[in-house]
Design an enzyme around this catalytic site. Structure first.
Site, PDB file in Angstrom:
ATOM      1  N   LYS A  16       0.837  -1.220   0.000  1.00 56.55           N
ATOM      2  CA  LYS A  16       0.000   0.000   0.000  1.00 56.55           C
ATOM      3  C   LYS A  16       0.865   1.261   0.000  1.00 56.55           C
ATOM      4  O   LYS A  16       0.637   2.168  -0.786  1.00 56.55           O
ATOM      5  CB  LYS A  16      -0.909   0.041   1.249  1.00 56.55           C
ATOM      6  CG  LYS A  16      -1.856  -1.122   1.370  1.00 56.55           C
ATOM      7  CD  LYS A  16      -2.736  -0.997   2.601  1.00 56.55           C
ATOM      8  CE  LYS A  16      -1.980  -1.030   3.919  1.00 56.55           C
ATOM      9  NZ  LYS A  16      -1.303  -2.298   4.223  1.00 56.55           N
TER      10      LYS A  16
ATOM     11  N   ARG B 210      -9.012   1.567   9.006  1.00 56.31           N
ATOM     12  CA  ARG B 210      -8.643   0.183   9.269  1.00 56.31           C
ATOM     13  C   ARG B 210      -9.747  -0.553  10.012  1.00 56.31           C
ATOM     14  O   ARG B 210      -9.614  -1.747  10.288  1.00 56.31           O
ATOM     15  CB  ARG B 210      -7.377   0.145  10.105  1.00 56.31           C
ATOM     16  CG  ARG B 210      -6.120  -0.195   9.305  1.00 56.31           C
ATOM     17  CD  ARG B 210      -4.973  -0.256  10.283  1.00 56.31           C
ATOM     18  NE  ARG B 210      -3.839  -0.980   9.845  1.00 56.31           N
ATOM     19  CZ  ARG B 210      -2.721  -0.402   9.373  1.00 56.31           C
ATOM     20  NH1 ARG B 210      -2.639   0.883   9.199  1.00 56.31           N
ATOM     21  NH2 ARG B 210      -1.685  -1.161   9.055  1.00 56.31           N
TER      22      ARG B 210
ATOM     23  N   ARG C 264      11.512  -6.042   4.562  1.00 57.86           N
ATOM     24  CA  ARG C 264      11.245  -4.605   4.438  1.00 57.86           C
ATOM     25  C   ARG C 264      12.274  -3.807   5.237  1.00 57.86           C
ATOM     26  O   ARG C 264      12.592  -4.144   6.366  1.00 57.86           O
ATOM     27  CB  ARG C 264       9.838  -4.288   4.952  1.00 57.86           C
ATOM     28  CG  ARG C 264       9.600  -2.788   5.098  1.00 57.86           C
ATOM     29  CD  ARG C 264       8.160  -2.412   5.009  1.00 57.86           C
ATOM     30  NE  ARG C 264       7.363  -2.896   6.125  1.00 57.86           N
ATOM     31  CZ  ARG C 264       6.046  -2.699   6.220  1.00 57.86           C
ATOM     32  NH1 ARG C 264       5.392  -2.062   5.257  1.00 57.86           N
ATOM     33  NH2 ARG C 264       5.372  -3.171   7.248  1.00 57.86           N
TER      34      ARG C 264
ATOM     35  N   ARG D 121      11.585  -2.485  10.983  1.00 56.83           N
ATOM     36  CA  ARG D 121      10.577  -2.061  11.957  1.00 56.83           C
ATOM     37  C   ARG D 121      10.358  -3.145  13.020  1.00 56.83           C
ATOM     38  O   ARG D 121      10.316  -4.322  12.700  1.00 56.83           O
ATOM     39  CB  ARG D 121       9.245  -1.776  11.238  1.00 56.83           C
ATOM     40  CG  ARG D 121       9.239  -0.436  10.543  1.00 56.83           C
ATOM     41  CD  ARG D 121       8.050  -0.248   9.623  1.00 56.83           C
ATOM     42  NE  ARG D 121       6.760  -0.691  10.142  1.00 56.83           N
ATOM     43  CZ  ARG D 121       5.625  -0.559   9.474  1.00 56.83           C
ATOM     44  NH1 ARG D 121       5.613   0.012   8.264  1.00 56.83           N
ATOM     45  NH2 ARG D 121       4.487  -0.976   9.984  1.00 56.83           N
TER      46      ARG D 121
ATOM     47  N   ARG E 234      -0.519  -9.210  13.287  1.00 55.28           N
ATOM     48  CA  ARG E 234      -1.077  -8.119  12.465  1.00 55.28           C
ATOM     49  C   ARG E 234      -1.964  -8.669  11.349  1.00 55.28           C
ATOM     50  O   ARG E 234      -2.975  -8.057  10.994  1.00 55.28           O
ATOM     51  CB  ARG E 234       0.061  -7.276  11.876  1.00 55.28           C
ATOM     52  CG  ARG E 234       0.810  -6.501  12.957  1.00 55.28           C
ATOM     53  CD  ARG E 234       2.056  -5.859  12.418  1.00 55.28           C
ATOM     54  NE  ARG E 234       1.770  -4.781  11.503  1.00 55.28           N
ATOM     55  CZ  ARG E 234       2.639  -4.300  10.629  1.00 55.28           C
ATOM     56  NH1 ARG E 234       3.847  -4.802  10.546  1.00 55.28           N
ATOM     57  NH2 ARG E 234       2.298  -3.319   9.842  1.00 55.28           N
TER      58      ARG E 234
HETATM   59  P1  ADP Z   1       2.277  -1.781   3.250  1.00 55.31           P
HETATM   60  O1  ADP Z   1       2.339  -0.282   3.153  1.00 55.31           O
HETATM   61  O2  ADP Z   1       1.054  -2.359   2.592  1.00 55.31           O
HETATM   62  O3  ADP Z   1       2.483  -2.294   4.635  1.00 55.31           O
HETATM   63  P2  ADP Z   1       4.839  -1.692   1.802  1.00 55.31           P
HETATM   64  O4  ADP Z   1       4.525  -0.781   0.653  1.00 55.31           O
HETATM   65  O5  ADP Z   1       5.667  -1.123   2.908  1.00 55.31           O
HETATM   66  O6  ADP Z   1       3.483  -2.359   2.387  1.00 55.31           O
HETATM   67  O7  ADP Z   1       5.526  -2.998   1.197  1.00 55.31           O
HETATM   68  C1  ADP Z   1       5.937  -4.097   2.041  1.00 55.31           C
HETATM   69  C2  ADP Z   1       7.293  -4.647   1.575  1.00 55.31           C
HETATM   70  O8  ADP Z   1       7.137  -5.283   0.301  1.00 55.31           O
HETATM   71  C3  ADP Z   1       8.363  -3.571   1.397  1.00 55.31           C
HETATM   72  O9  ADP Z   1       9.618  -4.101   1.750  1.00 55.31           O
HETATM   73  C4  ADP Z   1       8.294  -3.234  -0.097  1.00 55.31           C
HETATM   74  O10 ADP Z   1       9.536  -2.734  -0.577  1.00 55.31           O
HETATM   75  C5  ADP Z   1       7.943  -4.602  -0.707  1.00 55.31           C
HETATM   76  N1  ADP Z   1       7.089  -4.504  -1.903  1.00 55.31           N
HETATM   77  C6  ADP Z   1       6.146  -3.566  -2.183  1.00 55.31           C
HETATM   78  N2  ADP Z   1       5.544  -3.809  -3.379  1.00 55.31           N
HETATM   79  C7  ADP Z   1       6.108  -4.946  -3.848  1.00 55.31           C
HETATM   80  C8  ADP Z   1       5.900  -5.742  -5.034  1.00 55.31           C
HETATM   81  N3  ADP Z   1       4.978  -5.415  -5.953  1.00 55.31           N
HETATM   82  N4  ADP Z   1       6.656  -6.848  -5.183  1.00 55.31           N
HETATM   83  C9  ADP Z   1       7.563  -7.209  -4.236  1.00 55.31           C
HETATM   84  N5  ADP Z   1       7.818  -6.526  -3.116  1.00 55.31           N
HETATM   85  C10 ADP Z   1       7.093  -5.403  -2.905  1.00 55.31           C
HETATM   86  P1  AMP Z   2       1.337   0.719   8.942  1.00 56.77           P
HETATM   87  O1  AMP Z   2       2.551   1.569   8.818  1.00 56.77           O
HETATM   88  O2  AMP Z   2       0.169   1.234   8.141  1.00 56.77           O
HETATM   89  O3  AMP Z   2       1.613  -0.745   8.704  1.00 56.77           O
HETATM   90  O4  AMP Z   2       0.863   0.850  10.472  1.00 56.77           O
HETATM   91  C1  AMP Z   2       1.684   0.402  11.535  1.00 56.77           C
HETATM   92  C2  AMP Z   2       0.857   0.269  12.822  1.00 56.77           C
HETATM   93  O5  AMP Z   2       0.326   1.551  13.194  1.00 56.77           O
HETATM   94  C3  AMP Z   2      -0.359  -0.644  12.733  1.00 56.77           C
HETATM   95  O6  AMP Z   2      -0.044  -2.014  12.927  1.00 56.77           O
HETATM   96  C4  AMP Z   2      -1.237  -0.075  13.863  1.00 56.77           C
HETATM   97  O7  AMP Z   2      -0.778  -0.487  15.140  1.00 56.77           O
HETATM   98  C5  AMP Z   2      -0.972   1.425  13.753  1.00 56.77           C
HETATM   99  N1  AMP Z   2      -1.959   2.073  12.850  1.00 56.77           N
HETATM  100  C6  AMP Z   2      -1.691   2.716  11.674  1.00 56.77           C
HETATM  101  N2  AMP Z   2      -2.826   3.183  11.116  1.00 56.77           N
HETATM  102  C7  AMP Z   2      -3.839   2.831  11.972  1.00 56.77           C
HETATM  103  C8  AMP Z   2      -5.245   3.002  11.958  1.00 56.77           C
HETATM  104  N3  AMP Z   2      -5.878   3.629  10.942  1.00 56.77           N
HETATM  105  N4  AMP Z   2      -5.963   2.505  12.996  1.00 56.77           N
HETATM  106  C9  AMP Z   2      -5.370   1.883  14.019  1.00 56.77           C
HETATM  107  N5  AMP Z   2      -4.046   1.656  14.090  1.00 56.77           N
HETATM  108  C10 AMP Z   2      -3.283   2.130  13.073  1.00 56.77           C
END
Ligand code: ADP
Ligand code: AMP
Length: 214
Positions: A13, A88, A127, A160, A171
């Site tokens: 995302k 969420r 990541r 992270r 999660r």
């Molecule tokens: P989210 O925001 O949904 O938690 P991220 O955008 O941070 O996810 O992506 C999660 C991990 O997967 C990161 O390490 C990112 O670089 C990697 N990633 C994102 N898109 C792709 C893809 N299309 N193919 C492979 N790896 C990806």
């Molecule tokens: P993210 O970076 O989106 O993966 O979010 C990391 C963490 O932040 C999540 O696992 C939640 O603990 C918290 N968080 C982020 N956005 C929200 C939301 N909209 N509602 C509740 N918790 C959130």
């Protein structure tokens, strides 16, 4: 254009939201990034949020809703925004609809980035995140030019705390229970679109651009 990114943690995302924000010139609003910045700065909100985040739990709705409601009325949001990680829960979605309704506005697209659970753990453990500028990489799929250093701003990257496999499993369970129902919610509103998030990052983006328009 007002866009919501849906999908499991690690579905991509944030990666796609940043590309959308760049292409369409709208702000990328990540609640996770807002919480991490608060944790880094030692604020009260950061301290409260951290206790939930470290356990893989959602931060309570009341700590998130006002924060987003205040953010989306700022000047840079006039032409839209891409929300990443919010809503969420159903109550968060309802609160967002109520806030938008007051302005006579609505969500244009809720983009569900679909990736099965099996792929998620590998993605999350690889990541690497930049707490300074919010950029995200993957040690295998999306590596940096210099290992451990952000390409964009030169800061050191971190794994992270909540990307450790035990926390990721929690999660994912929380996602299925509390966030997945939003797919139905936005389907009923007629704004849900679905993309295959297992594709290459560029192919996922091409699919999104096809939906949003060039
Ligand atoms: P989210 O925001 O949904 O938690 P991220 O955008 O941070 O996810 O992506 C999660 C991990 O997967 C990161 O390490 C990112 O670089 C990697 N990633 C994102 N898109 C792709 C893809 N299309 N193919 C492979 N790896 C990806
Ligand atoms: P993210 O970076 O989106 O993966 O979010 C990391 C963490 O932040 C999540 O696992 C939640 O603990 C918290 N968080 C982020 N956005 C929200 C939301 N909209 N509602 C509740 N918790 C959130």
């Amino acid at each position: 254009m007002k866009i919501i990114m849906l999908g499991a943690p690690g579905a991509g995302k944030g990666t796609q939201a940043k590309m959308i924000a760049d292409k369409y010139g709208i702000p990328h609003i990540s609640t996770g990034d807002i919480f991490r910045a608060n944790i880094k700065n030692g604020t009260e909100l950061g301290k409260k949020a951290k206790t939930y985040m470290d356990q893989g739990l959602l931060v309570p709705d009341e700590l998130v809703v006002d924060l987003v409601a205040d953010r989306v009325v700022q000047d840079d949001c006039k032409n839209g925004y891409v929300l990443d990680g919010f809503p969420r829960t159903i109550p968060q979605a309802e609160a967002l609809d109520a806030a938008l309704g007051k302005m006579g506005a609505k969500i244009d697209f809720a983009i569900d980035v679909d990736v099965p659970d099996e792929n998620i753990i590998t993605r999350m453990s690889g990541r690497r995140a930049c707490v300074a500028c919010g950029a995200t990489y993957h040690i295998v799929n999306i590596p940096t030019k210099v290992e451990g250093i952000c390409d964009r701003c030169g800061a050191e990257l971190i794994l992270r705390d909540d990307d450790k496999p035990e926390t990721v499993k929690k999660r994912l369970a929380v996602y299925h229970e509390q966030t997945q129902p939003l797919i139905d919610y936005y389907t009923k509103q007629g704004c849900l679109v679905d993309v295959d998030g297992t594709q290459d990052m560029a192919d996922v983006f091409a699919a999104i651009v096809k939906i949003l328009g060039a």
